[in-house]
Write a protein that holds these residues in place. Structure first.
Motif, short mmCIF file in Angstrom:
data_model
loop_
_atom_site.label_atom_id
_atom_site.label_comp_id
_atom_site.label_asym_id
_atom_site.label_seq_id
_atom_site.Cartn_x
_atom_site.Cartn_y
_atom_site.Cartn_z
N ARG A 1 60.77 -17.89 31.82
CA ARG A 1 59.53 -17.13 31.59
C ARG A 1 59.72 -16.10 30.49
O ARG A 1 58.81 -15.83 29.70
CB ARG A 1 59.08 -16.48 32.90
CG ARG A 1 58.54 -17.47 33.92
CD ARG A 1 58.29 -16.82 35.26
NE ARG A 1 57.26 -15.80 35.19
CZ ARG A 1 56.93 -15.01 36.22
NH1 ARG A 1 57.56 -15.13 37.37
NH2 ARG A 1 55.99 -14.10 36.08
N THR B 1 61.78 -16.45 27.90
CA THR B 1 61.84 -17.15 26.62
C THR B 1 60.45 -17.53 26.13
O THR B 1 60.25 -17.73 24.93
CB THR B 1 62.68 -18.43 26.72
OG1 THR B 1 62.08 -19.33 27.66
CG2 THR B 1 64.10 -18.12 27.15
N GLN B 2 59.48 -17.63 27.03
CA GLN B 2 58.13 -18.06 26.66
C GLN B 2 57.22 -16.90 26.27
O GLN B 2 56.07 -17.12 25.87
CB GLN B 2 57.51 -18.85 27.81
CG GLN B 2 58.22 -20.17 28.06
CD GLN B 2 57.85 -20.81 29.39
OE1 GLN B 2 57.08 -20.25 30.16
NE2 GLN B 2 58.40 -21.98 29.66
N LYS C 1 55.57 -14.32 23.97
CA LYS C 1 55.33 -14.29 22.53
C LYS C 1 55.54 -12.88 21.99
O LYS C 1 55.06 -11.90 22.56
CB LYS C 1 53.92 -14.79 22.22
CG LYS C 1 53.71 -16.25 22.63
CD LYS C 1 52.28 -16.68 22.38
CE LYS C 1 52.11 -18.16 22.71
NZ LYS C 1 52.49 -18.48 24.10
N CYS D 1 67.04 -18.77 24.24
CA CYS D 1 66.03 -19.08 23.23
C CYS D 1 66.49 -20.25 22.35
O CYS D 1 65.69 -21.13 22.00
CB CYS D 1 65.72 -17.86 22.37
SG CYS D 1 64.80 -16.57 23.24
N GLU E 1 66.26 -23.39 24.40
CA GLU E 1 64.88 -23.86 24.50
C GLU E 1 64.43 -24.51 23.20
O GLU E 1 63.74 -25.54 23.21
CB GLU E 1 63.95 -22.69 24.85
CG GLU E 1 62.47 -23.02 24.88
CD GLU E 1 62.08 -24.00 25.97
OE1 GLU E 1 60.92 -24.45 25.96
OE2 GLU E 1 62.92 -24.31 26.84
N ARG F 1 63.22 -28.44 22.93
CA ARG F 1 61.93 -28.85 22.39
C ARG F 1 62.12 -29.86 21.25
O ARG F 1 61.34 -30.80 21.11
CB ARG F 1 61.16 -27.62 21.91
CG ARG F 1 60.81 -26.66 23.03
CD ARG F 1 60.33 -25.33 22.50
NE ARG F 1 58.96 -25.40 22.08
CZ ARG F 1 57.91 -25.15 22.85
NH1 ARG F 1 58.08 -24.80 24.11
NH2 ARG F 1 56.69 -25.24 22.39
N MET G 1 53.28 -28.86 25.19
CA MET G 1 54.35 -28.20 24.45
C MET G 1 53.95 -27.99 22.98
O MET G 1 54.26 -26.94 22.39
CB MET G 1 55.62 -29.04 24.51
CG MET G 1 56.85 -28.38 23.93
SD MET G 1 58.24 -29.49 23.67
CE MET G 1 57.74 -30.29 22.12
N ASP H 1 51.58 -24.77 22.84
CA ASP H 1 51.81 -23.53 23.58
C ASP H 1 52.22 -22.36 22.69
O ASP H 1 52.47 -21.26 23.18
CB ASP H 1 52.85 -23.73 24.70
CG ASP H 1 54.23 -24.08 24.15
OD1 ASP H 1 54.41 -24.10 22.92
OD2 ASP H 1 55.14 -24.35 24.96
N TRP I 1 54.87 -21.56 21.19
CA TRP I 1 56.15 -20.94 21.52
C TRP I 1 56.85 -20.47 20.24
O TRP I 1 56.70 -21.06 19.19
CB TRP I 1 57.03 -21.95 22.25
CG TRP I 1 58.35 -21.39 22.68
CD1 TRP I 1 58.59 -20.63 23.78
CD2 TRP I 1 59.61 -21.53 22.02
NE1 TRP I 1 59.92 -20.29 23.86
CE2 TRP I 1 60.57 -20.83 22.78
CE3 TRP I 1 60.03 -22.17 20.85
CZ2 TRP I 1 61.91 -20.77 22.43
CZ3 TRP I 1 61.35 -22.09 20.50
CH2 TRP I 1 62.29 -21.41 21.28
#
Length: 488
Positions: free
Chosen positions: A174, A176-177, A179, A369, A372, A376, A481, A484, A486
């Motif tokens: 959470r 890492t997500q 912004k 990070c 992630e 992705r 994805m 989002d 990210w």
């Protein structure tokens, strides 16, 4: 904003004013000035200009502090900077311009710069993302306190299990997500929270298998064993103190103090005479390694001050991942372009597999990070591979007359999913776009169509339907994805 602080003020005060010329204004106001005023230069030695120069120096000192401050409004450092900037603003307001337009303009711009720093300071400290980071940090703090630190302080045993590990991992994801909008203070705050939480994970994971083996050797075996066991007890206490420090649960201890304690324990272990006993040497080695594992997490007091640590756009691993993503984007465009004209000869699967291997070798340095970002990128590669595999399967499919009707129905849905996946691969919009909502709705309808398929006891249909449902969900997840927003 921050770059403006260091450039604009210099341009305002870095050279003397030129006679009757305004710095950045013109027009009727210039014509209204008295001729004598237009001929009178305002040199840096003018009292008003001298005071504004002093303000410039103080702003130049405060600017970098404001632009990298990652705390909250109730922090002592925030209140100090807010107080000093407010005092500067009052000092600028008190500068006597003698009614001269040039001096009034310089004073106005100086006030705007100070006000800009005040706004930037307040916006970051009260930004929704900053508050979200703090909420997750508090949740992690309460979790570690309840399950680990408090029980050990009370003389009990910490409850470390899969539930705790999973809860901490969920908080990491959470974080890492969240912004940051590219703001340095928000990036820094997120990085600090992630660094500490990941350190807690590392400490707990390294401790878990040792809970039932705290005293692996009897004190009767050798005199040194009892000494090592005593050190192990102190190490267990130090571990609890470290977790409290990482989570901000200790008001008395410091990283430096705990580092001294652990170093003294290492010295004590080094001084032990193990008399050539291999089992005792191995035991001592294990304890020393555990102490080293704790020591490596004690350099976090200055963590995040180096911009390269939290500005991942400059990270070599991120650059490597981005290079792979650019290559993937090129291959994806080629695959979709050939599919539009029905040409299935372009199948860069070997190249895509090599990219997966490349991504697997990227060093994440345990940074969530970067992990992630790599995950992705892997999903992007796998999406193209599964698209190519399904296209090939649809082309090569040769159903026989004895094929079960339910099995045929699953393949019809897979055909529709393949067409939708091509659109998802090429989608480059946002969630608010009509095309996004249309794709989401069509994919959901395919899931409902699969749910309506009755296998009628046919095993192959059950397996095919299950795989098709997973495939449709993966497409939905991939679409989610892609939209989002990210960031690192």
């Amino acid at each position: 904003m921050c770059a403006n602080v260091f450039g604009v003020l210099k341009s305002l005060f870095g050279k003397p004013f030129d006679g009757g010329k305004r710095m950045d204004h013109g027009g009727p106001q210039d014509q209204q000035q008295h001729p004598a005023e237009q001929q009178q230069p305002y040199h840096p030695q003018h009292p008003a200009m001298m005071r504004l120069y002093e303000v410039q120096k103080e702003v130049s000192t405060l600017g970098p502090q404001v632009c990298t401050f990652s705390g909250l409004q109730n922090d002592r450092e925030y209140k100090r900077m807010e107080r000093e900037l407010t005092q500067l603003l009052l000092q600028v307001d008190q500068v006597d311009t003698e009614g001269k337009l040039e001096l009034q303009g310089a004073r106005k711009r100086a006030a705007q710069e100070v006000e800009g720093l005040l706004r930037y300071l307040e916006e970051n400290a009260s930004h929704p993302s900053r508050l979200a980071i703090e909420d997750l940090s508090i949740a992690a703090r309460e979790l570690v306190d309840e399950r680990v630190v408090a029980p050990q302080r009370a003389g009990g045993v910490a409850e470390i299990n899969d539930e705790l590990v999973d809860a901490l991992q969920e908080l990491v994801l959470r974080l890492t997500q969240i912004k940051t909008e590219g703001r340095v203070p928000l990036r820094k705050a997120r990085y600090r929270a992630l660094t500490r939480l990941c350190a807690v994970q590392d400490v707990l994971e390294s401790r878990t298998p040792q809970q039932t083996l705290s005293l692996p050797l009897s004190g009767d075996t050798h005199e040194a064993v009892n000494r090592i066991n005593q050190v192990m007890v102190k190490v267990s206490m130090a571990r609890s103190q470290l977790l409290a420090l990482l989570m901000g649960l200790s008001g008395r201890d410091s990283c430096a103090h705990l580092s001294r304690i652990l170093t003294e324990l290492q010295v004590e272990l080094d001084a032990l005479d193990v008399s050539g006993n291999a089992a005792i040497r191995n035991y001592r080695k294990q304890v020393v390694e555990e102490i080293n594992g704790l020591l490596k997490h004690l350099d976090l007091e200055g963590e995040g001050d180096d911009t390269r640590r939290y500005d991942l756009a400059q990270n070599n691993s991120i650059r490597e991942i981005e290079a792979v993503r650019a290559h993937v984007s090129h291959l994806r465009e080629g695959v979709l372009r050939h599919c539009v004209v029905g040409d299935l000869s372009f199948r860069p699967k070997a190249e895509l597999q090599s990219l997966l291997t490349h991504l697997d070798q990227v060093d994440t340095a345990k940074n969530p990070c970067i992990r992630e970002a790599r995950r992705r990128a892997v999903v992007e590669v796998q999406a193209i591979i599964t698209f190519l595999d399904l296209r090939e399967a649809l082309v090569c499919r040769q159903p026989g007359p004895e094929e079960h009707p339910s099995h045929r129905a699953v393949w019809l849905v897979l055909g529709s999913l393949s067409d939708l996946q091509a659109q998802v691969l090429g989608f480059d919009g946002k969630r608010a776009d009509k095309s996004y909502m249309m794709l989401e709705e069509l994919l959901t309808k395919q899931l409902l169509a699969l749910d309506a398929v009755d296998p009628q006891g046919d095993t192959s249909t059950k397996v095919a339907r299950k795989q098709a449902v997973k495939f449709a969900q993966n497409i939905l997840n991939y679409l989610d994805m892609k939209t989002d927003e990210w960031e690192y």
